[in-house]
Motif scaffolding. Sequence first.
Motif, PDB file in Angstrom:
ATOM      1  N   MET A   1      -8.254 -12.401   7.694  1.00  0.00           N
ATOM      2  CA  MET A   1      -7.067 -11.634   7.312  1.00  0.00           C
ATOM      3  C   MET A   1      -7.470 -10.442   6.448  1.00  0.00           C
ATOM      4  SD  MET A   1      -3.763 -11.253   7.612  1.00  0.00           S
ATOM      5  CE  MET A   1      -3.010 -12.818   8.088  1.00  0.00           C
ATOM      6  N   GLU A   2      -8.360 -10.663   5.500  1.00  0.00           N
ATOM      7  CA  GLU A   2      -8.812  -9.562   4.637  1.00  0.00           C
ATOM      8  C   GLU A   2      -9.462  -8.456   5.470  1.00  0.00           C
ATOM      9  OE1 GLU A   2     -11.450  -8.601   0.648  1.00  0.00           O
ATOM     10  OE2 GLU A   2     -11.563 -10.609   1.516  1.00  0.00           O
ATOM     11  N   THR A   3     -10.304  -8.830   6.414  1.00  0.00           N
ATOM     12  CA  THR A   3     -10.952  -7.843   7.289  1.00  0.00           C
ATOM     13  C   THR A   3      -9.915  -7.052   8.076  1.00  0.00           C
ATOM     14  OG1 THR A   3     -12.928  -9.208   7.483  1.00  0.00           O
ATOM     15  CG2 THR A   3     -12.581  -7.574   9.208  1.00  0.00           C
TER      16      THR A   3
ATOM     17  N   ASP B   1      -5.943  -7.847  -4.760  1.00  0.00           N
ATOM     18  CA  ASP B   1      -6.169  -9.177  -5.322  1.00  0.00           C
ATOM     19  C   ASP B   1      -6.133 -10.221  -4.216  1.00  0.00           C
ATOM     20  OD1 ASP B   1      -6.633 -11.076  -7.264  1.00  0.00           O
ATOM     21  OD2 ASP B   1      -4.698 -10.833  -8.275  1.00  0.00           O
ATOM     22  N   LYS B   2      -6.883 -11.294  -4.410  1.00  0.00           N
ATOM     23  CA  LYS B   2      -6.831 -12.469  -3.537  1.00  0.00           C
ATOM     24  C   LYS B   2      -6.632 -13.679  -4.427  1.00  0.00           C
ATOM     25  CE  LYS B   2     -10.641 -12.362  -1.273  1.00  0.00           C
ATOM     26  NZ  LYS B   2     -11.745 -12.551  -0.364  1.00  0.00           N
ATOM     27  N   ILE B   3      -5.677 -14.511  -4.060  1.00  0.00           N
ATOM     28  CA  ILE B   3      -5.331 -15.663  -4.883  1.00  0.00           C
ATOM     29  C   ILE B   3      -5.302 -16.891  -3.989  1.00  0.00           C
ATOM     30  CG2 ILE B   3      -3.528 -16.648  -6.375  1.00  0.00           C
ATOM     31  CD1 ILE B   3      -2.681 -13.497  -6.591  1.00  0.00           C
TER      32      ILE B   3
ATOM     33  N   TYR C   1      -3.320 -19.040   0.961  1.00  0.00           N
ATOM     34  CA  TYR C   1      -3.936 -17.907   0.264  1.00  0.00           C
ATOM     35  C   TYR C   1      -2.927 -16.771   0.189  1.00  0.00           C
ATOM     36  CZ  TYR C   1      -4.871 -15.993   4.972  1.00  0.00           C
ATOM     37  OH  TYR C   1      -4.759 -15.532   6.262  1.00  0.00           O
ATOM     38  N   ILE C   2      -3.127 -15.923  -0.806  1.00  0.00           N
ATOM     39  CA  ILE C   2      -2.268 -14.754  -1.009  1.00  0.00           C
ATOM     40  C   ILE C   2      -3.183 -13.544  -1.136  1.00  0.00           C
ATOM     41  CG2 ILE C   2      -0.592 -13.637  -2.539  1.00  0.00           C
ATOM     42  CD1 ILE C   2       0.180 -16.502  -3.499  1.00  0.00           C
ATOM     43  N   ILE C   3      -2.886 -12.522  -0.362  1.00  0.00           N
ATOM     44  CA  ILE C   3      -3.631 -11.267  -0.465  1.00  0.00           C
ATOM     45  C   ILE C   3      -2.630 -10.175  -0.826  1.00  0.00           C
ATOM     46  CG2 ILE C   3      -5.012  -9.520   0.742  1.00  0.00           C
ATOM     47  CD1 ILE C   3      -6.109 -11.786   2.530  1.00  0.00           C
ATOM     48  N   LEU C   4      -2.923  -9.461  -1.913  1.00  0.00           N
ATOM     49  CA  LEU C   4      -2.135  -8.293  -2.301  1.00  0.00           C
ATOM     50  C   LEU C   4      -2.942  -7.071  -1.922  1.00  0.00           C
ATOM     51  CD1 LEU C   4       0.278  -6.925  -3.677  1.00  0.00           C
ATOM     52  CD2 LEU C   4      -0.947  -7.157  -5.857  1.00  0.00           C
ATOM     53  N   ALA C   5      -2.338  -6.211  -1.115  1.00  0.00           N
ATOM     54  CA  ALA C   5      -3.036  -5.004  -0.636  1.00  0.00           C
ATOM     55  C   ALA C   5      -2.170  -3.791  -0.903  1.00  0.00           C
ATOM     56  CB  ALA C   5      -3.325  -5.149   0.850  1.00  0.00           C
ATOM     57  N   GLN C   6      -2.824  -2.630  -0.919  1.00  0.00           N
ATOM     58  CA  GLN C   6      -2.120  -1.383  -1.143  1.00  0.00           C
ATOM     59  C   GLN C   6      -2.479  -0.410  -0.033  1.00  0.00           C
ATOM     60  OE1 GLN C   6      -3.018   0.803  -4.814  1.00  0.00           O
ATOM     61  NE2 GLN C   6      -0.821   1.223  -4.974  1.00  0.00           N
ATOM     62  N   LYS C   7      -1.486   0.340   0.414  1.00  0.00           N
ATOM     63  CA  LYS C   7      -1.734   1.364   1.437  1.00  0.00           C
ATOM     64  C   LYS C   7      -2.615   2.426   0.809  1.00  0.00           C
ATOM     65  CE  LYS C   7       0.684   4.464   4.599  1.00  0.00           C
ATOM     66  NZ  LYS C   7       1.982   4.759   5.226  1.00  0.00           N
ATOM     67  N   SER C   8      -3.796   2.617   1.381  1.00  0.00           N
ATOM     68  CA  SER C   8      -4.749   3.520   0.758  1.00  0.00           C
ATOM     69  C   SER C   8      -5.016   4.773   1.580  1.00  0.00           C
ATOM     70  CB  SER C   8      -6.063   2.790   0.464  1.00  0.00           C
ATOM     71  OG  SER C   8      -6.571   2.205   1.640  1.00  0.00           O
ATOM     72  N   LYS C   9      -4.659   4.741   2.860  1.00  0.00           N
ATOM     73  CA  LYS C   9      -4.864   5.962   3.660  1.00  0.00           C
ATOM     74  C   LYS C   9      -3.769   6.096   4.680  1.00  0.00           C
ATOM     75  CE  LYS C   9      -8.381   3.517   6.346  1.00  0.00           C
ATOM     76  NZ  LYS C   9      -9.657   3.480   6.911  1.00  0.00           N
TER      77      LYS C   9
END
Length: 186
Positions: free
Chosen positions: A151-153, A164-166, A178-186
């Motif tokens: 999922m992270e990939t 963050d990954k929790i 699992y919890i993944i917090l992501a931000q739009k970066s591009k």
Amino acid sequence: MNQKSQKKINNLENIERVPADKLFELIPIKKDDSVLDLGAGTGYISLSIADRVKTVFAFDYDEDILKHLDTVAEERDITNIKTVAGNFKDIPLEDHNIDIAIASISLHEVQPLATALKEIHRTLKHKGLFLCIELEKTEASTGPRVSSEDMETEILDAGFSVVDKIYPSTKIANQPVYIILAQKSK
């Protein structure tokens, strides 16, 4: 409402979950935010966050479930939830319109995952946040699952940066989460 839909509603409303308030502690929520609740189901996220934000787009493919959510919102006098029926691979919302997208136990069912993540990315404003809560893939997994590494990939490939990954101790249906917090970066 048909019996199948009623059974699905009962299952969704009685499942063990990570408490919504705990999830909301992970993200800065502002009163003028627009939130996209992906796989909204009976409104576990939508109903819990509605009083904290301007608009909630409760998105799901199941129109019967969304009608149920509309009824519950109306009964609770919640007027800022907009239900949206559709497919994760073609989300019928404008580009760069959402501040926060939340997918709670819904992306493991979507194929191809990359297309859905690119659609989520498209709907988010610049620096918008994406909170992904999923069941971890283990030896004992019986249904479709996406491991936290995969999922992270996929999230990174879709144009996000991982904030963050929790790995909470709370389990859902006796399965690790699992919890993944992501931000739009591009």
